[in-house]
Write an enzyme that holds these catalytic residues in place. Sequence first.
Site, PDB file in Angstrom:
ATOM      1  CE1 TYR A 276      -3.568   2.695   0.803  1.00 18.21           C
ATOM      2  CE2 TYR A 276      -1.896   3.499   2.342  1.00 18.21           C
ATOM      3  CZ  TYR A 276      -3.079   3.696   1.637  1.00 18.21           C
ATOM      4  OH  TYR A 276      -3.750   4.887   1.756  1.00 18.21           O
TER       5      TYR A 276
ATOM      6  CB  SER B  74     -30.818  13.219  22.596  1.00 19.56           C
ATOM      7  OG  SER B  74     -29.890  12.577  23.373  1.00 19.56           O
TER       8      SER B  74
ATOM      9  CD  GLU C 252     -27.075   0.813  13.409  1.00 20.99           C
ATOM     10  OE1 GLU C 252     -26.359   0.246  12.572  1.00 20.99           O
ATOM     11  OE2 GLU C 252     -27.396   2.007  13.336  1.00 20.99           O
TER      12      GLU C 252
ATOM     13  CE  LYS D 222     -26.927   5.513  22.708  1.00 20.84           C
ATOM     14  NZ  LYS D 222     -25.700   6.257  22.940  1.00 20.84           N
TER      15      LYS D 222
ATOM     16  CD  GLU E  13     -21.416   7.867  18.259  1.00 17.79           C
ATOM     17  OE1 GLU E  13     -22.285   8.517  17.626  1.00 17.79           O
ATOM     18  OE2 GLU E  13     -21.225   8.006  19.486  1.00 17.79           O
TER      19      GLU E  13
ATOM     20  CE  LYS F 110     -30.840   3.771  14.384  1.00 18.49           C
ATOM     21  NZ  LYS F 110     -29.698   4.014  13.526  1.00 18.49           N
TER      22      LYS F 110
ATOM     23  CE  LYS G 255     -26.593   4.570  27.628  1.00 17.75           C
ATOM     24  NZ  LYS G 255     -26.468   6.003  27.492  1.00 17.75           N
TER      25      LYS G 255
ATOM     26  CB  CYS H 184       7.147 -15.907  54.222  1.00 15.08           C
ATOM     27  SG  CYS H 184       5.803 -14.730  54.226  1.00 15.08           S
TER      28      CYS H 184
HETATM   29  S1  IVH Z   1     -29.511   6.693  15.702  1.00 15.96           S
HETATM   30  C1  IVH Z   1     -32.215  10.782  15.894  1.00 15.96           C
HETATM   31  N1  IVH Z   1     -27.802   4.764  15.865  1.00 15.96           N
HETATM   32  O1  IVH Z   1     -26.227   7.851  20.262  1.00 15.96           O
HETATM   33  C2  IVH Z   1     -31.207   9.926  16.540  1.00 15.96           C
HETATM   34  N2  IVH Z   1     -27.387   6.692  17.185  1.00 15.96           N
HETATM   35  O2  IVH Z   1     -27.802   8.939  22.477  1.00 15.96           O
HETATM   36  C3  IVH Z   1     -30.628   8.977  15.586  1.00 15.96           C
HETATM   37  N3  IVH Z   1     -25.318   6.563  18.496  1.00 15.96           N
HETATM   38  O3  IVH Z   1     -26.297  11.162  19.195  1.00 15.96           O
HETATM   39  C4  IVH Z   1     -29.541   8.288  16.267  1.00 15.96           C
HETATM   40  N4  IVH Z   1     -24.703   4.575  17.805  1.00 15.96           N
HETATM   41  O4  IVH Z   1     -24.344   9.756  18.377  1.00 15.96           O
HETATM   42  C5  IVH Z   1     -28.122   5.988  16.306  1.00 15.96           C
HETATM   43  N5  IVH Z   1     -26.377   2.964  15.842  1.00 15.96           N
HETATM   44  C6  IVH Z   1     -26.684   4.183  16.277  1.00 15.96           C
HETATM   45  C7  IVH Z   1     -25.875   4.874  17.203  1.00 15.96           C
HETATM   46  C8  IVH Z   1     -26.264   6.136  17.633  1.00 15.96           C
HETATM   47  C9  IVH Z   1     -24.390   5.600  18.563  1.00 15.96           C
HETATM   48  C10 IVH Z   1     -25.266   7.825  19.247  1.00 15.96           C
HETATM   49  C11 IVH Z   1     -25.531   9.030  18.407  1.00 15.96           C
HETATM   50  C12 IVH Z   1     -26.592   9.811  19.133  1.00 15.96           C
HETATM   51  C13 IVH Z   1     -26.557   9.203  20.495  1.00 15.96           C
HETATM   52  C14 IVH Z   1     -27.901   9.309  21.169  1.00 15.96           C
END
Ligand code: IVH
Length: 706
Positions: A57, A103, A137, A139, A198, A322, A346, A463
């Site tokens: 590379y 958020s 998926e 987080k 992210e 979602k 969480k 010891c």
């Molecule tokens: S969806 C409208 N998917 O979590 C919100 N967020 O606590 C759509 N995050 O600010 C967010 N992995 O930075 C989504 N697979 C994922 C995520 C993710 C990490 C973060 C993201 C967001 C925060 C919310």
Amino acid sequence: MHYTSEEIKNLVQQTKEFLTSNIVSDFTELESLRAVIRFHEWQYYVQDNPLISDYEYDLLYKLLEHTEAKHPDWQTSDSPTQRVSSDLVDQFQSVEHLNPMLSLENSYNSDDLQDFDTRVRKLCNLDADATLAYFAEPKFDGGSIAVIYENDYLIRAATRGDGSKGEEITNNARTIRSLPLKAAFSKYGIYKAELRGEAVISKSKFEKINAARETEGLALLANPRNAATGVLRVKDASETANRGLDVFIFQMAFAVDANNENVLFNQKNHSDWMQILDALGFKVSLHERKVCNHISDVITYINDWTAQRDAYAYDIDGVVVKVNELKFQEQCGATSHHPRWAVAHKFQAKQATSRLLTIEFQVGKIGSITPVAKIEPVQLAGVTVSSVSLHNEDFITARDIRYGDQVLVERAGDVIPYIVKAFPELRNGTEKVIEFPKECPSCKTSLIREEEEAAWRCPNFFCEAQVVQRLIHHVSKDAMDIDGLGKSLIERFYDLGWIHQMDDIYKLDYQAIAQLDGMGEKSAEKLRKSIEKAKHNPIHRLLHGLCIHHLGKKVSKLIAEHLPYVLDLQNWKIDRYTAIKDVGPVVGQNIIGFFENPKNVEMLREMERLGVNMMQLEEDRPRQFTADSAFAGKTILFTGTLSQMDRKEAQNLAEQAGAKTLSAVSSNLNILVVGENAGSKLAKAKSLGTVEILSEAEFLEKIRSN
Ligand code: IVH
């Protein structure tokens, strides 16, 4: 897939040509070289599957740099060399997001998720039995970023900021090689798009960064998230380039065509957009995600990830769920804080801050002194932690940990808790430097530290603390495995003067034991039975139980395979040890030293008189694998819930049949055994196409016929 197999074939062919020719004669050829380099960056950074070595590379990259320097007019802004800009940023510009970065609402258990499902159904006018698909998926635990593409070019990147305005970090984002500088959005009728994702650093990369910082004497970074968010906002983009950031794209947040018409709803589902982004060369959670047709499948998916999060290459702090269909997302709408169509489940936290109260200096079975921090109790991943090993003096010095410090404690899965770092910025002046003791806390002998050893040691073989630790080790699960005889009984018998060395364990007076407070006839009889049972142990257990430095479980087994009778070791010279694969000279010398001491030989003879087995048993002998054994030399991984045995038992069976167990799916994996509710590991293994997939029943059948 970003490339067709025809394209890949071509690019591989061109790679060979560029690697041998070393000349680029015109602009068209230079564009081909750029395409070749982009292809290898995509293989490496997006697919995690490099096709050429780093060296090759570098050769391609140097050829590109060299040609561009010679022909500045052939330069293009999307060239792989244009990722790192030399401009330093004084101050980040504040920029507005095309629509707010909201958020997520949090969920902590399956009741929360059921409630979420009920709310969504209500908002979408769906009956309880109507199909409602969710996209689930991981987080990712990093820093969120928003990137804008216009006319196929990456034109802007920004941090989340307060959600409506963030900081412009385009220069830094351009260095992230899983983020294409150019992507063919126009093929999908898109003129301008904003993607959200992210920025993360893999755990292995993070370890390397911290190891390098430790050598350089720099403050350690607390976790991969801090490493990622910190480097997103550095003024010098070359620093971002060197940190090895990745971006997982998780949302198509804005898309218009050349007439500024919204085209977000040209696709039916969120998953369709993710498929398109994958095809455009972005890194998305292709192997990890799952479209679930029912909330109960989401719960299963979450359980699967809760169990395997530690084995995953990136830190994740939960699962994002979602609503998949975009029409339903629209119907749900959003509050000013979060969309009503998504929820973040969480995981229990792995890290917490606490205060270091005091340190206990513990003496181990070979005299090593281990400092153990007593901290204010904290909850970590469901367990209360109040005691944490600090390993050795260097560990404390490197982290400048002091009495009274606020400390960051981490407990990941099965890993024992440890102190990540102290917070010097939170000191109030009452904290005290930790002095490592000069004398053994038990027998007061001066401690020694041999060259190349991390630990201070008490050299006094007699010891008291060491003697007791050796006895505790001798009866422990991995060694003689004497059920019902643990630390507290050993300490008690020792204090009563009943046991001084290992052979004493096999001549205990059970009538006296029955008289002890809290014991009685029944307990004494039970103990007698387990000690009698231990006398028939295979000799590898006895060898491991002797507490010879470096003679662990594995080496004990290797030696036992070649040893008809334990006391034969009196005559073994060093060559006999080193002739055994994976047995080194150091442990060999230690064993020789042990048998040179007549007291030790006498102790073993006494044990033999008391009935402790000294002869090699069937279990000690090497296992023979026929070359056609289905498992010999293969790698194997178990996923999902097994119904007939637990995972440890299954792994043992596979190992006995000659297989090696792995902890993650990779191209090295040969066999995946799938229990119930298997998730992303199965998906990834399938996508590799080279992994043999077995059900639990098929696995057991093969073991039986082996
Ligand atoms: S969806 C409208 N998917 O979590 C919100 N967020 O606590 C759509 N995050 O600010 C967010 N992995 O930075 C989504 N697979 C994922 C995520 C993710 C990490 C973060 C993201 C967001 C925060 C919310």
